[in-house]
Design an enzyme around this catalytic site. Structure first.
Site, PDB file in Angstrom:
ATOM      1  N   ARG A 106      36.537  26.781-114.813  1.00  0.00           N
ATOM      2  CA  ARG A 106      35.108  26.724-114.459  1.00  0.00           C
ATOM      3  C   ARG A 106      34.356  26.059-115.601  1.00  0.00           C
ATOM      4  NH1 ARG A 106      34.150  32.319-113.317  1.00  0.00           N
ATOM      5  NH2 ARG A 106      34.794  31.824-111.217  1.00  0.00           N
ATOM      6  N   ASN A 135      33.759  38.949-119.947  1.00  0.00           N
ATOM      7  CA  ASN A 135      35.051  38.339-119.672  1.00  0.00           C
ATOM      8  C   ASN A 135      36.011  38.703-120.793  1.00  0.00           C
ATOM      9  OD1 ASN A 135      34.316  36.465-117.415  1.00  0.00           O
ATOM     10  ND2 ASN A 135      32.982  35.617-118.990  1.00  0.00           N
ATOM     11  N   ASP A 161      40.255  32.202-119.951  1.00  0.00           N
ATOM     12  CA  ASP A 161      39.840  33.395-119.212  1.00  0.00           C
ATOM     13  C   ASP A 161      41.082  34.198-118.818  1.00  0.00           C
ATOM     14  OD1 ASP A 161      39.288  34.980-116.757  1.00  0.00           O
ATOM     15  OD2 ASP A 161      37.268  34.202-117.037  1.00  0.00           O
ATOM     16  N   ASP A 210      40.970  36.986-116.876  1.00  0.00           N
ATOM     17  CA  ASP A 210      40.692  37.667-115.609  1.00  0.00           C
ATOM     18  C   ASP A 210      40.036  39.033-115.710  1.00  0.00           C
ATOM     19  OD1 ASP A 210      41.865  35.529-114.080  1.00  0.00           O
ATOM     20  OD2 ASP A 210      43.802  36.327-114.683  1.00  0.00           O
ATOM     21  N   ASP A 266      37.596  41.710-116.220  1.00  0.00           N
ATOM     22  CA  ASP A 266      36.163  41.655-116.455  1.00  0.00           C
ATOM     23  C   ASP A 266      35.594  43.061-116.393  1.00  0.00           C
ATOM     24  OD1 ASP A 266      36.135  38.777-116.476  1.00  0.00           O
ATOM     25  OD2 ASP A 266      36.138  38.800-114.292  1.00  0.00           O
ATOM     26  N   ASP A 272      38.661  43.016-111.385  1.00  0.00           N
ATOM     27  CA  ASP A 272      39.737  42.018-111.353  1.00  0.00           C
ATOM     28  C   ASP A 272      41.071  42.464-111.937  1.00  0.00           C
ATOM     29  OD1 ASP A 272      37.842  40.336-110.171  1.00  0.00           O
ATOM     30  OD2 ASP A 272      37.220  39.536-112.101  1.00  0.00           O
ATOM     31  N   GLU A 301      43.801  40.666-109.969  1.00  0.00           N
ATOM     32  CA  GLU A 301      43.859  39.253-110.350  1.00  0.00           C
ATOM     33  C   GLU A 301      44.573  39.102-111.703  1.00  0.00           C
ATOM     34  OE1 GLU A 301      40.895  35.434-111.027  1.00  0.00           O
ATOM     35  OE2 GLU A 301      40.019  37.378-110.554  1.00  0.00           O
TER      36      GLU A 301
END
Length: 187
Positions: free
Chosen positions: A23, A87, A103, A105, A107, A120, A123
């Site tokens: 991102r 994060n 990142d 994942d 959070d 997450d 994830e």
């Protein structure tokens, strides 16, 4: 980068463990910088996802990116309160006019009522297996997650509303000075 960057506009890039772009955030203003972290402020910033989707943030936000800690966070200024989104991520680095990090994942959200929400975890487990995170990396990420929870519970920096408001006020003042300077140059 040094304090001459206060008032400069910078970008943010988030990556996944395999170095693929996750991102990007378009410009945000630097309002503080030291050997431990950089603080940026944004308002209605364009975000581009790794798959090309684009959207704009809804509210003003103050973000702190640490150079030695395994997390970064965003203080989002909602209508009547500040919500924090953290994060769990690699320590940030600055490459020219861009903040970069990986990142991981996991959070955490700190709600205005001080409730902490873990996000997450599925994830994280999926990417831990997909990218083959080492046992050491798994420990570092989970330790950072626990450290952030403690900071949130204690109300320690960076989770201090008054400090975030001061950063946002500094952003407004610098932006106003920049706009006045542009108007003065046009005349």
């Amino acid at each position: 980068m040094n304090n001459n960057y206060i008032g400069k506009w910078i970008h943010v890039q988030s990556y996944k463990h395999d170095k693929s772009l996750h991102r990007t955030w378009d410009t945000a203003m630097v309002v503080d910088y030291n050997e431990h972290y950089i603080v940026i402020v944004s308002n209605r910033t364009k975000v581009i996802e790794g798959d090309g989707r684009r959207w704009y943030t809804r509210e003003p936000a103050v973000s702190v990116f640490f150079f030695k800690e395994w997390f970064n966070f965003i203080a989002m200024f909602k209508q009547d309160a500040i919500m924090y989104y953290c994060n769990i991520a690699s320590p940030s680095l600055i490459d020219e006019d861009c903040i970069k990090y990986i990142d991981y994942d996991l959070d955490l959200k700190l709600m205005p009522d001080k409730n902490i929400i873990q996000l997450d975890t599925k994830e994280y487990e999926y990417h831990r297996k997909k990218y083959g995170y080492s046992g050491d990396l798994d420990l570092v990420v989970k330790h950072a997650n626990e450290k952030v929870k403690i900071l949130m519970e204690e109300g320690s920096f960076p989770f201090v509303d008054q400090i975030m408001k001061e950063y946002y006020d500094k952003f407004l003042e610098i932006k106003k000075q920049q706009e006045e300077h542009i108007l003065f140059k046009k005349e």
